[in-house]
Design a protein around this motif. Structure first.
Motif, PDB file in Angstrom:
ATOM      1  N   LYS A   1       1.031  11.689 -16.121  1.00  0.00           N
ATOM      2  CA  LYS A   1       0.148  12.615 -16.815  1.00  0.00           C
ATOM      3  C   LYS A   1       0.386  14.147 -16.889  1.00  0.00           C
ATOM      4  O   LYS A   1       0.143  14.508 -17.586  1.00  0.00           O
ATOM      5  CB  LYS A   1      -1.407  11.369 -16.022  1.00  0.00           C
TER       6      LYS A   1
ATOM      7  N   SER B   1       0.891  -1.059   0.220  1.00  0.00           N
ATOM      8  CA  SER B   1       0.033  -0.230  -0.076  1.00  0.00           C
ATOM      9  C   SER B   1       0.786   1.499  -0.316  1.00  0.00           C
ATOM     10  O   SER B   1       0.767   2.069  -0.711  1.00  0.00           O
ATOM     11  CB  SER B   1      -0.821  -0.124   1.633  1.00  0.00           C
TER      12      SER B   1
ATOM     13  N   LEU C   1       2.850   8.165 -11.115  1.00  0.00           N
ATOM     14  CA  LEU C   1       1.752   8.412 -12.755  1.00  0.00           C
ATOM     15  C   LEU C   1       1.205   9.730 -12.593  1.00  0.00           C
ATOM     16  O   LEU C   1       0.746   9.866 -14.138  1.00  0.00           O
ATOM     17  CB  LEU C   1       0.583   6.841 -12.002  1.00  0.00           C
ATOM     18  N   ILE C   2       0.583  10.223 -11.158  1.00  0.00           N
ATOM     19  CA  ILE C   2       0.216  11.112 -11.372  1.00  0.00           C
ATOM     20  C   ILE C   2       1.336  12.550 -12.421  1.00  0.00           C
ATOM     21  O   ILE C   2       0.335  12.917 -13.585  1.00  0.00           O
ATOM     22  CB  ILE C   2       0.155  11.839 -10.155  1.00  0.00           C
TER      23      ILE C   2
ATOM     24  N   TRP D   1       4.109   4.579  -6.674  1.00  0.00           N
ATOM     25  CA  TRP D   1       3.543   4.242  -8.032  1.00  0.00           C
ATOM     26  C   TRP D   1       2.305   5.695  -7.966  1.00  0.00           C
ATOM     27  O   TRP D   1       2.449   6.156  -9.458  1.00  0.00           O
ATOM     28  CB  TRP D   1       2.726   2.954  -8.210  1.00  0.00           C
ATOM     29  N   LYS D   2       1.256   5.536  -6.698  1.00  0.00           N
ATOM     30  CA  LYS D   2       0.991   6.847  -7.785  1.00  0.00           C
ATOM     31  C   LYS D   2       0.212   8.451  -8.628  1.00  0.00           C
ATOM     32  O   LYS D   2       0.398   8.991  -8.651  1.00  0.00           O
ATOM     33  CB  LYS D   2      -0.730   6.853  -6.559  1.00  0.00           C
ATOM     34  N   LEU D   3       1.918   8.926  -7.125  1.00  0.00           N
ATOM     35  CA  LEU D   3       2.405  10.362  -7.834  1.00  0.00           C
ATOM     36  C   LEU D   3       3.234   9.894  -8.086  1.00  0.00           C
ATOM     37  O   LEU D   3       2.906  10.643  -9.300  1.00  0.00           O
ATOM     38  CB  LEU D   3       3.465  10.014  -5.882  1.00  0.00           C
TER      39      LEU D   3
ATOM     40  N   ARG E   1       3.889   1.432  -1.206  1.00  0.00           N
ATOM     41  CA  ARG E   1       4.244   1.567  -2.708  1.00  0.00           C
ATOM     42  C   ARG E   1       3.591   2.530  -3.534  1.00  0.00           C
ATOM     43  O   ARG E   1       3.851   2.318  -4.693  1.00  0.00           O
ATOM     44  CB  ARG E   1       5.069  -0.277  -2.963  1.00  0.00           C
ATOM     45  N   GLY E   2       2.607   1.614  -3.146  1.00  0.00           N
ATOM     46  CA  GLY E   2       1.444   2.178  -4.193  1.00  0.00           C
ATOM     47  C   GLY E   2       0.944   3.881  -4.634  1.00  0.00           C
ATOM     48  O   GLY E   2       1.215   4.094  -5.090  1.00  0.00           O
ATOM     49  N   LEU E   3       1.641   4.086  -3.172  1.00  0.00           N
ATOM     50  CA  LEU E   3       1.154   5.779  -2.899  1.00  0.00           C
ATOM     51  C   LEU E   3       2.921   6.050  -3.905  1.00  0.00           C
ATOM     52  O   LEU E   3       2.334   7.295  -4.128  1.00  0.00           O
ATOM     53  CB  LEU E   3       1.529   6.040  -1.875  1.00  0.00           C
TER      54      LEU E   3
END
Length: 76
Positions: free
Chosen positions: A66, A52, A62-63, A58-60, A54-56
């Protein structure tokens, strides 16, 4: 997993991302490295698992990717 662990491992998560993404995204990683992880989570933030946290990261990533692609495409 509490926020302090995320803060300590933030750079490690970015290193992991850097190892698996295309070289043209290096500038995105460089931007993320400049962000103080203390600004990303609050002291009471809790993650269910390391994945979870690590997912944050990755989310940052990907943002930012984009945002970069939108900027290159004229904001569309």
């Amino acid at each position: 997993m509490d926020s302090i662990v995320f803060i300590r491992k933030y750079k490690t998560y970015l290193d992991e991302i850097q190892q698996v993404v295309k070289p043209e995204y290096q500038s995105v990683i460089d931007e993320l490295v400049q962000i103080d992880p203390h600004d990303l989570v609050t002291p009471d933030t809790y993650f269910d698992s390391e994945n979870s946290a690590r997912g944050l990261a990755w989310k940052l990533f990907l943002i930012k990717v984009k945002e970069k692609e939108d900027k290159m495409n004229g904001g569309n």
